[in-house]
Design a protein around this motif. Structure first.
Motif, PDB file in Angstrom:
ATOM      1  N   SER A 129       0.822  42.842  51.423  1.00  0.00           N
ATOM      2  CA  SER A 129      -0.071  43.868  51.949  1.00  0.00           C
ATOM      3  C   SER A 129       0.629  45.217  52.021  1.00  0.00           C
ATOM      4  O   SER A 129       1.759  45.325  52.460  1.00  0.00           O
ATOM      5  CB  SER A 129      -0.570  43.468  53.339  1.00  0.00           C
ATOM      6  N   ASP A 130      -0.066  46.258  51.576  1.00  0.00           N
ATOM      7  CA  ASP A 130       0.494  47.606  51.582  1.00  0.00           C
ATOM      8  C   ASP A 130      -0.654  48.613  51.544  1.00  0.00           C
ATOM      9  O   ASP A 130      -1.195  48.898  50.482  1.00  0.00           O
ATOM     10  CB  ASP A 130       1.406  47.806  50.370  1.00  0.00           C
ATOM     11  N   PRO A 131      -1.084  49.144  52.693  1.00  0.00           N
ATOM     12  CA  PRO A 131      -0.576  48.967  54.066  1.00  0.00           C
ATOM     13  C   PRO A 131      -1.152  47.688  54.686  1.00  0.00           C
ATOM     14  O   PRO A 131      -1.789  46.896  53.975  1.00  0.00           O
ATOM     15  CB  PRO A 131      -1.112  50.219  54.760  1.00  0.00           C
ATOM     16  N   PRO A 132      -0.956  47.464  56.013  1.00  0.00           N
ATOM     17  CA  PRO A 132      -1.559  46.291  56.664  1.00  0.00           C
ATOM     18  C   PRO A 132      -3.074  46.267  56.484  1.00  0.00           C
ATOM     19  O   PRO A 132      -3.723  47.314  56.364  1.00  0.00           O
ATOM     20  CB  PRO A 132      -1.181  46.473  58.141  1.00  0.00           C
ATOM     21  N   GLY A 133      -3.622  45.052  56.467  1.00  0.00           N
ATOM     22  CA  GLY A 133      -5.057  44.908  56.322  1.00  0.00           C
ATOM     23  C   GLY A 133      -5.788  45.205  57.627  1.00  0.00           C
ATOM     24  O   GLY A 133      -5.211  45.146  58.715  1.00  0.00           O
ATOM     25  N   ASP A 134      -7.091  45.501  57.500  1.00  0.00           N
ATOM     26  CA  ASP A 134      -7.932  45.797  58.666  1.00  0.00           C
ATOM     27  C   ASP A 134      -8.981  44.707  58.827  1.00  0.00           C
ATOM     28  O   ASP A 134      -9.633  44.309  57.854  1.00  0.00           O
ATOM     29  CB  ASP A 134      -8.624  47.153  58.498  1.00  0.00           C
ATOM     30  N   GLY A 135      -9.133  44.237  60.056  1.00  0.00           N
ATOM     31  CA  GLY A 135     -10.135  43.230  60.368  1.00  0.00           C
ATOM     32  C   GLY A 135     -11.076  43.710  61.446  1.00  0.00           C
ATOM     33  O   GLY A 135     -10.663  44.380  62.398  1.00  0.00           O
ATOM     34  N   THR A 136     -12.356  43.390  61.285  1.00  0.00           N
ATOM     35  CA  THR A 136     -13.353  43.784  62.277  1.00  0.00           C
ATOM     36  C   THR A 136     -14.540  42.840  62.185  1.00  0.00           C
ATOM     37  O   THR A 136     -14.785  42.230  61.132  1.00  0.00           O
ATOM     38  CB  THR A 136     -13.813  45.234  62.050  1.00  0.00           C
ATOM     39  N   PHE A 137     -15.242  42.694  63.279  1.00  0.00           N
ATOM     40  CA  PHE A 137     -16.467  41.896  63.319  1.00  0.00           C
ATOM     41  C   PHE A 137     -17.111  42.139  64.684  1.00  0.00           C
ATOM     42  O   PHE A 137     -16.379  42.392  65.664  1.00  0.00           O
ATOM     43  CB  PHE A 137     -16.167  40.396  63.127  1.00  0.00           C
ATOM     44  N   THR A 139     -18.165  40.346  66.975  1.00  0.00           N
ATOM     45  CA  THR A 139     -17.736  39.480  68.081  1.00  0.00           C
ATOM     46  C   THR A 139     -16.215  39.492  68.283  1.00  0.00           C
ATOM     47  O   THR A 139     -15.688  38.699  69.058  1.00  0.00           O
ATOM     48  CB  THR A 139     -18.195  38.038  67.819  1.00  0.00           C
ATOM     49  N   MET A 140     -15.505  40.399  67.595  1.00  0.00           N
ATOM     50  CA  MET A 140     -14.045  40.468  67.692  1.00  0.00           C
ATOM     51  C   MET A 140     -13.590  41.896  67.946  1.00  0.00           C
ATOM     52  O   MET A 140     -14.292  42.857  67.607  1.00  0.00           O
ATOM     53  CB  MET A 140     -13.371  39.993  66.384  1.00  0.00           C
ATOM     54  N   LYS A 141     -12.410  42.015  68.540  1.00  0.00           N
ATOM     55  CA  LYS A 141     -11.768  43.321  68.637  1.00  0.00           C
ATOM     56  C   LYS A 141     -11.156  43.661  67.279  1.00  0.00           C
ATOM     57  O   LYS A 141     -10.640  42.781  66.603  1.00  0.00           O
ATOM     58  CB  LYS A 141     -10.668  43.292  69.696  1.00  0.00           C
ATOM     59  N   PRO A 142     -11.217  44.927  66.865  1.00  0.00           N
ATOM     60  CA  PRO A 142     -10.573  45.308  65.599  1.00  0.00           C
ATOM     61  C   PRO A 142      -9.087  44.948  65.616  1.00  0.00           C
ATOM     62  O   PRO A 142      -8.434  45.020  66.655  1.00  0.00           O
ATOM     63  CB  PRO A 142     -10.775  46.828  65.543  1.00  0.00           C
ATOM     64  N   PHE A 143      -8.571  44.537  64.482  1.00  0.00           N
ATOM     65  CA  PHE A 143      -7.174  44.121  64.412  1.00  0.00           C
ATOM     66  C   PHE A 143      -6.604  44.459  63.045  1.00  0.00           C
ATOM     67  O   PHE A 143      -7.329  44.758  62.092  1.00  0.00           O
ATOM     68  CB  PHE A 143      -7.041  42.620  64.689  1.00  0.00           C
ATOM     69  N   GLN A 144      -5.274  44.405  62.955  1.00  0.00           N
ATOM     70  CA  GLN A 144      -4.574  44.571  61.691  1.00  0.00           C
ATOM     71  C   GLN A 144      -3.727  43.338  61.422  1.00  0.00           C
ATOM     72  O   GLN A 144      -3.399  42.585  62.351  1.00  0.00           O
ATOM     73  CB  GLN A 144      -3.694  45.825  61.711  1.00  0.00           C
ATOM     74  N   MET A 252     -18.748  38.192  55.983  1.00  0.00           N
ATOM     75  CA  MET A 252     -19.234  36.871  56.394  1.00  0.00           C
ATOM     76  C   MET A 252     -20.423  36.981  57.328  1.00  0.00           C
ATOM     77  O   MET A 252     -20.652  38.020  57.978  1.00  0.00           O
ATOM     78  CB  MET A 252     -18.120  36.053  57.048  1.00  0.00           C
ATOM     79  N   ALA A 253     -21.180  35.887  57.366  1.00  0.00           N
ATOM     80  CA  ALA A 253     -22.294  35.746  58.305  1.00  0.00           C
ATOM     81  C   ALA A 253     -22.046  34.500  59.129  1.00  0.00           C
ATOM     82  O   ALA A 253     -21.525  33.497  58.624  1.00  0.00           O
ATOM     83  CB  ALA A 253     -23.614  35.623  57.541  1.00  0.00           C
ATOM     84  N   THR A 254     -22.357  34.556  60.419  1.00  0.00           N
ATOM     85  CA  THR A 254     -22.177  33.411  61.306  1.00  0.00           C
ATOM     86  C   THR A 254     -23.521  33.007  61.897  1.00  0.00           C
ATOM     87  O   THR A 254     -24.562  33.608  61.587  1.00  0.00           O
ATOM     88  CB  THR A 254     -21.193  33.746  62.449  1.00  0.00           C
ATOM     89  N   THR A 255     -23.498  32.020  62.757  1.00  0.00           N
ATOM     90  CA  THR A 255     -24.736  31.557  63.399  1.00  0.00           C
ATOM     91  C   THR A 255     -25.314  32.610  64.336  1.00  0.00           C
ATOM     92  O   THR A 255     -26.469  32.513  64.743  1.00  0.00           O
ATOM     93  CB  THR A 255     -24.468  30.261  64.184  1.00  0.00           C
ATOM     94  N   MET A 259     -24.697  39.065  57.726  1.00  0.00           N
ATOM     95  CA  MET A 259     -23.599  39.378  56.819  1.00  0.00           C
ATOM     96  C   MET A 259     -23.003  40.747  57.155  1.00  0.00           C
ATOM     97  O   MET A 259     -23.694  41.760  57.161  1.00  0.00           O
ATOM     98  CB  MET A 259     -24.093  39.352  55.373  1.00  0.00           C
ATOM     99  N   THR A 260     -21.694  40.741  57.449  1.00  0.00           N
ATOM    100  CA  THR A 260     -20.983  41.959  57.877  1.00  0.00           C
ATOM    101  C   THR A 260     -19.582  41.939  57.287  1.00  0.00           C
ATOM    102  O   THR A 260     -18.963  40.875  57.209  1.00  0.00           O
ATOM    103  CB  THR A 260     -20.876  42.012  59.421  1.00  0.00           C
ATOM    104  N   GLN A 261     -19.093  43.129  56.897  1.00  0.00           N
ATOM    105  CA  GLN A 261     -17.712  43.172  56.393  1.00  0.00           C
ATOM    106  C   GLN A 261     -16.756  42.745  57.488  1.00  0.00           C
ATOM    107  O   GLN A 261     -16.824  43.203  58.623  1.00  0.00           O
ATOM    108  CB  GLN A 261     -17.354  44.572  55.901  1.00  0.00           C
ATOM    109  N   HIS A 262     -15.832  41.860  57.133  1.00  0.00           N
ATOM    110  CA  HIS A 262     -14.883  41.302  58.095  1.00  0.00           C
ATOM    111  C   HIS A 262     -13.450  41.756  57.816  1.00  0.00           C
ATOM    112  O   HIS A 262     -12.717  42.130  58.744  1.00  0.00           O
ATOM    113  CB  HIS A 262     -14.967  39.766  58.040  1.00  0.00           C
ATOM    114  N   LEU A 263     -13.028  41.755  56.551  1.00  0.00           N
ATOM    115  CA  LEU A 263     -11.645  42.090  56.197  1.00  0.00           C
ATOM    116  C   LEU A 263     -11.595  43.021  54.996  1.00  0.00           C
ATOM    117  O   LEU A 263     -12.423  42.917  54.081  1.00  0.00           O
ATOM    118  CB  LEU A 263     -10.850  40.825  55.848  1.00  0.00           C
TER     119      LEU A 263
END
Length: 272
Positions: A129-137, A139-144, A252-255, A259-263
């Motif tokens: 990874s260059d730079p670190p990846g970004d995660g969001t959803f 039901t989650m706090k944003p993270f790297q 991804m989409a959950t129950t 569908m939402t961008q996650h990573l």
């Protein structure tokens, strides 16, 4: 008459050794011998040296020769111990993996990429990874996260992959998955088979067009005690950008969420 300089350093016939002398003690001893040689050289061009000085120099050279001889003996003993340890390790490998070692040749060549997989050859290699990846959803706090990706082959009509994510600060392992990428012969149809440490197993299918791969989940299975909300659908897009870096976007989409961008992450290649 003093000994010739070369003979003074090497010692008597039979004391020479082809082993390279690279340890500090040998260097120090050799340095001392060189100084003595310089002294003898000065003597050869001076008629004022006394016999006692020559004898003294000769004794010192002989002493250094003796020290060098002892060091060579110690090195030979060390080499012998290293060889014995290597032999024991090889024996342990043969005992632990007798069948595997009979299948794998020590001098086997890297297999050629199966022609079927040529359209995906741009994905091969080790990527970081260059730079670190970004995660969001929602039901989650944003993270790297950091991630190491290995995509390889063994000559079969498929690619092997592993994705290993780590916390950017603590370097603790996070999400992990591994599996295979297959390509339907004579088409651009791709299947992505993945097993994840979250207890999810999925098959994604899609198409490769140039240096871009788009896939979506075809079937998803999970362990009976998988954490809720359950993932119901996943899409991915891989592409090689103009800088030669690999990008991956996962939605991804959950129950409970559509569908939402996650990573999203970009990798640089570190090995072919």
């Amino acid at each position: 008459t003093p000994q010739p300089a070369a003979e003074a350093v090497l010692g008597r016939k039979g004391d020479t050794d082809a082993n390279p002398m690279s340890i500090n003690e040998v260097i120090m001893s050799a340095s001392g011998a060189c100084k003595l040689i310089d002294s003898l050289h000065s003597y050869c061009f001076s008629s004022r040296q006394s016999k006692s000085q020559v004898c003294c120099l000769r004794e010192q050279v002989e002493k250094k020769n003796g020290e060098l001889k002892l060091l060579r003996q110690r090195i030979r003993r060390s080499d012998s111990q290293v060889r014995k340890l290597k032999e024991k390790l090889d024996e342990l490998k043969r005992i632990s993996f007798p069948y595997l070692n009979s299948l794998l040749s020590q001098d086997c060549e890297t297999p050629q990429l199966n022609p079927v997989m040529e359209p995906l050859s741009w994905m091969l290699g080790t990527w970081l990874s260059d730079p670190p990846g970004d995660g969001t959803f929602p039901t989650m706090k944003p993270f790297q996260y950091l991630e190491e990706v290995h995509i390889s082959h063994v000559g079969q009509p498929m690619l092997n992959f592993s994705f290993n994510a780590f916390h950017p600060d603590t370097r603790k392992p996070m999400h992990r998955e591994c599996g295979f990428i297959r390509l339907k012969p004579d088409t651009n149809k791709v299947a992505f088979i993945s097993a994840q440490n979250t207890g999810l197993v999925e098959v994604e299918e899609g198409e490769v067009n140039g240096q871009e791969l788009s896939i979506a989940s075809h079937s998803i299975a999970r362990i009976s005690f998988a954490k809720k909300p359950h993932v119901e659908q996943i899409t991915r897009k891989f592409r090689l950008n103009s800088d030669g870096k690999l990008e991956q976007t996962v939605s991804m989409a959950t129950t409970t969420q559509p569908m939402t961008q996650h990573l999203h992450i970009t990798y640089k290649k570190v090995t072919p």
